[in-house]
Design a protein around this motif. Structure first.
Motif, PDB file in Angstrom:
ATOM      1  N   ALA A  97     -12.761   2.540  -7.917  1.00 29.35           N
ATOM      2  CA  ALA A  97     -13.244   2.582  -9.277  1.00 29.35           C
ATOM      3  C   ALA A  97     -12.957   4.173  -9.949  1.00 29.35           C
ATOM      4  O   ALA A  97     -12.734   4.110 -11.005  1.00 29.35           O
ATOM      5  CB  ALA A  97     -14.835   1.972  -9.183  1.00 29.35           C
ATOM      6  N   THR A  98     -13.267   4.987  -9.014  1.00 32.68           N
ATOM      7  CA  THR A  98     -13.125   6.519  -9.473  1.00 32.68           C
ATOM      8  C   THR A  98     -11.628   6.658  -9.810  1.00 32.68           C
ATOM      9  O   THR A  98     -11.517   7.183 -10.879  1.00 32.68           O
ATOM     10  CB  THR A  98     -13.383   7.375  -8.414  1.00 32.68           C
ATOM     11  N   GLY A  99     -10.826   6.239  -9.039  1.00 33.44           N
ATOM     12  CA  GLY A  99      -9.207   6.408  -9.495  1.00 33.44           C
ATOM     13  C   GLY A  99      -9.072   5.732 -10.677  1.00 33.44           C
ATOM     14  O   GLY A  99      -8.026   6.175 -11.506  1.00 33.44           O
ATOM     15  N   VAL A 100      -9.515   4.449 -10.864  1.00 32.57           N
ATOM     16  CA  VAL A 100      -9.001   3.674 -11.850  1.00 32.57           C
ATOM     17  C   VAL A 100      -9.688   4.409 -13.327  1.00 32.57           C
ATOM     18  O   VAL A 100      -8.880   4.728 -14.016  1.00 32.57           O
ATOM     19  CB  VAL A 100      -9.627   2.255 -12.050  1.00 32.57           C
ATOM     20  N   ASN A 109      -6.287   4.062 -15.466  1.00 34.31           N
ATOM     21  CA  ASN A 109      -6.342   3.246 -16.680  1.00 34.31           C
ATOM     22  C   ASN A 109      -5.405   3.778 -17.528  1.00 34.31           C
ATOM     23  O   ASN A 109      -4.832   3.018 -18.410  1.00 34.31           O
ATOM     24  CB  ASN A 109      -7.969   3.593 -17.263  1.00 34.31           C
ATOM     25  N   ASP A 110      -4.876   5.236 -17.397  1.00 31.60           N
ATOM     26  CA  ASP A 110      -3.930   5.715 -18.334  1.00 31.60           C
ATOM     27  C   ASP A 110      -2.690   5.524 -17.786  1.00 31.60           C
ATOM     28  O   ASP A 110      -1.646   5.333 -18.626  1.00 31.60           O
ATOM     29  CB  ASP A 110      -4.281   7.132 -18.499  1.00 31.60           C
ATOM     30  N   PHE A 111      -2.508   5.748 -16.509  1.00 25.95           N
ATOM     31  CA  PHE A 111      -1.074   5.794 -16.120  1.00 25.95           C
ATOM     32  C   PHE A 111      -0.380   4.404 -15.719  1.00 25.95           C
ATOM     33  O   PHE A 111       0.656   4.266 -16.116  1.00 25.95           O
ATOM     34  CB  PHE A 111      -1.344   6.366 -14.578  1.00 25.95           C
ATOM     35  N   ALA A 112      -1.306   3.194 -15.367  1.00 28.23           N
ATOM     36  CA  ALA A 112      -0.636   2.288 -15.255  1.00 28.23           C
ATOM     37  C   ALA A 112      -0.199   1.294 -16.534  1.00 28.23           C
ATOM     38  O   ALA A 112      -0.697   1.428 -17.438  1.00 28.23           O
ATOM     39  CB  ALA A 112      -1.425   1.231 -14.581  1.00 28.23           C
ATOM     40  N   ASP A 113       1.067   0.749 -16.503  1.00 23.35           N
ATOM     41  CA  ASP A 113       1.443  -0.030 -17.630  1.00 23.35           C
ATOM     42  C   ASP A 113       0.735  -1.077 -18.161  1.00 23.35           C
ATOM     43  O   ASP A 113       0.943  -1.893 -18.897  1.00 23.35           O
ATOM     44  CB  ASP A 113       3.127  -0.430 -17.422  1.00 23.35           C
ATOM     45  N   GLY A 172      -4.008   4.938  -2.016  1.00 29.55           N
ATOM     46  CA  GLY A 172      -5.008   5.794  -1.576  1.00 29.55           C
ATOM     47  C   GLY A 172      -5.596   6.732  -2.430  1.00 29.55           C
ATOM     48  O   GLY A 172      -6.848   6.651  -2.877  1.00 29.55           O
ATOM     49  N   HIS A 173      -4.795   7.536  -3.108  1.00 28.93           N
ATOM     50  CA  HIS A 173      -5.371   8.448  -4.238  1.00 28.93           C
ATOM     51  C   HIS A 173      -4.157   8.691  -4.982  1.00 28.93           C
ATOM     52  O   HIS A 173      -2.955   8.627  -4.653  1.00 28.93           O
ATOM     53  CB  HIS A 173      -6.072   9.718  -3.297  1.00 28.93           C
ATOM     54  N   PHE A 174      -4.637   9.518  -6.092  1.00 26.75           N
ATOM     55  CA  PHE A 174      -3.494   9.555  -7.045  1.00 26.75           C
ATOM     56  C   PHE A 174      -2.647  10.874  -6.730  1.00 26.75           C
ATOM     57  O   PHE A 174      -3.033  11.988  -6.674  1.00 26.75           O
ATOM     58  CB  PHE A 174      -4.146   9.789  -8.436  1.00 26.75           C
ATOM     59  N   GLU A 175      -1.457  10.452  -6.123  1.00 30.23           N
ATOM     60  CA  GLU A 175      -0.338  11.649  -6.049  1.00 30.23           C
ATOM     61  C   GLU A 175       1.058  10.944  -6.123  1.00 30.23           C
ATOM     62  O   GLU A 175       1.228   9.629  -5.794  1.00 30.23           O
ATOM     63  CB  GLU A 175      -0.939  12.195  -4.386  1.00 30.23           C
ATOM     64  N   ALA A 176       1.901  11.940  -6.212  1.00 28.44           N
ATOM     65  CA  ALA A 176       3.385  11.123  -6.595  1.00 28.44           C
ATOM     66  C   ALA A 176       3.711  10.426  -5.368  1.00 28.44           C
ATOM     67  O   ALA A 176       4.570   9.456  -5.497  1.00 28.44           O
ATOM     68  CB  ALA A 176       4.261  12.079  -6.628  1.00 28.44           C
ATOM     69  N   ASP A 177       3.648  10.588  -4.098  1.00 29.15           N
ATOM     70  CA  ASP A 177       3.967   9.884  -3.147  1.00 29.15           C
ATOM     71  C   ASP A 177       3.357   8.523  -3.004  1.00 29.15           C
ATOM     72  O   ASP A 177       3.868   7.670  -2.368  1.00 29.15           O
ATOM     73  CB  ASP A 177       4.267  10.595  -1.711  1.00 29.15           C
ATOM     74  N   PHE A 202       1.063  -1.034   0.086  1.00 27.07           N
ATOM     75  CA  PHE A 202      -0.061   0.153  -0.069  1.00 27.07           C
ATOM     76  C   PHE A 202       0.875   1.310   0.010  1.00 27.07           C
ATOM     77  O   PHE A 202       1.718   1.605   0.986  1.00 27.07           O
ATOM     78  CB  PHE A 202      -1.028  -0.126   1.091  1.00 27.07           C
ATOM     79  N   HIS A 203       0.737   1.958  -1.012  1.00 28.91           N
ATOM     80  CA  HIS A 203       1.556   3.238  -1.250  1.00 28.91           C
ATOM     81  C   HIS A 203       2.852   2.599  -2.102  1.00 28.91           C
ATOM     82  O   HIS A 203       3.624   1.569  -1.726  1.00 28.91           O
ATOM     83  CB  HIS A 203       2.204   4.100  -0.253  1.00 28.91           C
ATOM     84  N   THR A 204       3.273   3.201  -3.383  1.00 25.43           N
ATOM     85  CA  THR A 204       4.481   3.033  -3.785  1.00 25.43           C
ATOM     86  C   THR A 204       5.775   3.706  -3.719  1.00 25.43           C
ATOM     87  O   THR A 204       6.753   3.253  -3.884  1.00 25.43           O
ATOM     88  CB  THR A 204       4.052   3.105  -5.490  1.00 25.43           C
ATOM     89  N   GLY A 205       5.422   4.748  -3.006  1.00 23.57           N
ATOM     90  CA  GLY A 205       6.510   5.684  -2.633  1.00 23.57           C
ATOM     91  C   GLY A 205       6.492   6.727  -3.947  1.00 23.57           C
ATOM     92  O   GLY A 205       6.130   6.158  -4.921  1.00 23.57           O
ATOM     93  N   LEU A 206       7.594   7.625  -3.576  1.00 24.91           N
ATOM     94  CA  LEU A 206       7.921   8.561  -4.762  1.00 24.91           C
ATOM     95  C   LEU A 206       8.802   7.746  -5.777  1.00 24.91           C
ATOM     96  O   LEU A 206       9.594   6.863  -5.403  1.00 24.91           O
ATOM     97  CB  LEU A 206       8.539   9.765  -4.364  1.00 24.91           C
ATOM     98  N   ARG A 207       8.562   7.997  -7.071  1.00 25.66           N
ATOM     99  CA  ARG A 207       9.523   7.393  -7.971  1.00 25.66           C
ATOM    100  C   ARG A 207      10.957   7.631  -7.679  1.00 25.66           C
ATOM    101  O   ARG A 207      11.669   6.633  -7.833  1.00 25.66           O
ATOM    102  CB  ARG A 207       9.311   7.968  -9.407  1.00 25.66           C
TER     103      ARG A 207
END
Length: 252
Positions: free
Chosen positions: A99-102, A107-111, A73-78, A43-48
């Motif tokens: 579902a809202t975030g996807v 849908n666009d961001f994930a590889d 949790g929500h679309f944000e860099a960290d 849960f959370h990927t961390g900053l790139r």
């Protein structure tokens, strides 16, 4: 910088990186959480830019390629900046979010195609671990916001709720509400809205035993009481803001 590892609940690990240059002199922590089951979830990927640190830390617990779910949790860099790096490191993993975030971002961001989660949907990770996604729109910010609740340990993965400054311990039984109020006063990061209090009180009904904060120490104790206290503070902020708006309108 280094990433510290601590087990904050049975099979739930906190990967924490302290950055002294953010909000000095107190500094600021960025925390990711690994839930270990037959199908491990992060849960959370961390900053790139912190991907290398976090990958090396996670590899001390499990091999990165063992990850099966990557959530946030929500679309944000960290929260999700390193998502695609993790997807590359874990070829069998699937990104998951509400579902809202996807619809609006993932849908666009994930590889790779992501998994949309309905409000209340449970992912069975095996090994006794089950995580439930709960929509919390605009709480504390972002209309795609949500949290995860791990049912077996009673751990609420809080995202940005209770954000606070400083380093602190990995796990505390002390006050997290006062520092969160102080953090809000510094950053003003929450999207104040009339539903915030009700949203937090609905989370309190889960009676979580552990609160896993993205920015600050995790908390062991009466999570419901902490959530209700935070709800009261936000209700007060919303009421004050509305009174100020009405006063300005009358003056005009």
């Amino acid at each position: 910088m280094e990433t510290r590892i601590d087990e904050i609940a049975d099979g739930i690990y906190r990967l924490s990186t302290f950055v002294p240059d953010i909000a000095p002199p107190a500094g600021f922590t960025f925390n990711q959480f690994l839930v270990v089951g037959d199908a491990p979830l992060m849960f959370h990927t961390g900053l790139r830019k912190m991907f290398g640190l976090n990958r090396d830390a996670l590899a001390r617990i499990i091999a990165p390629e063992q990850l099966r779910w990557i959530a946030y949790g929500h679309f944000e860099a960290d929260e999700c900046g390193a998502l695609n790096d993790w997807l590359a490191a874990a070829p069998q993993a699937t990104a998951a979010q509400g579902a809202t975030g996807v619809m609006v971002s993932l849908n666009d961001f994930a590889d790779r195609p992501p998994r949309p989660l309905a409000n209340g949907e449970v992912l069975d990770l095996g090994g006794g671990k089950r995580v439930r996604f709960i929509d919390t729109p605009h709480t504390p910010h972002g209309w795609d916001a949500g949290v995860l609740y791990e049912e077996s340990t009673g751990t609420l993965l809080c995202g940005d709720l209770f954000t606070q400054l400083g380093k602190g311990p990995a796990l505390t039984t002390g006050d997290i509400v006062g520092p969160a109020i102080a953090g809000e006063d510094v950053f003003h990061y929450s999207s104040l809205n009339p539903d915030m209090g009700a949203t937090l009180r609905s989370l309190a009904e889960l009676s979580p035993r552990t609160l896993a904060l993205m920015h600050g120490p995790s908390f062991a104790g009466d999570g419901a009481a902490a959530l209700r206290a935070l709800a009261d503070n936000y209700d007060g902020r919303v009421t004050s803001a509305l009174k100020e708006v009405m006063s300005d309108r009358v003056a005009a």
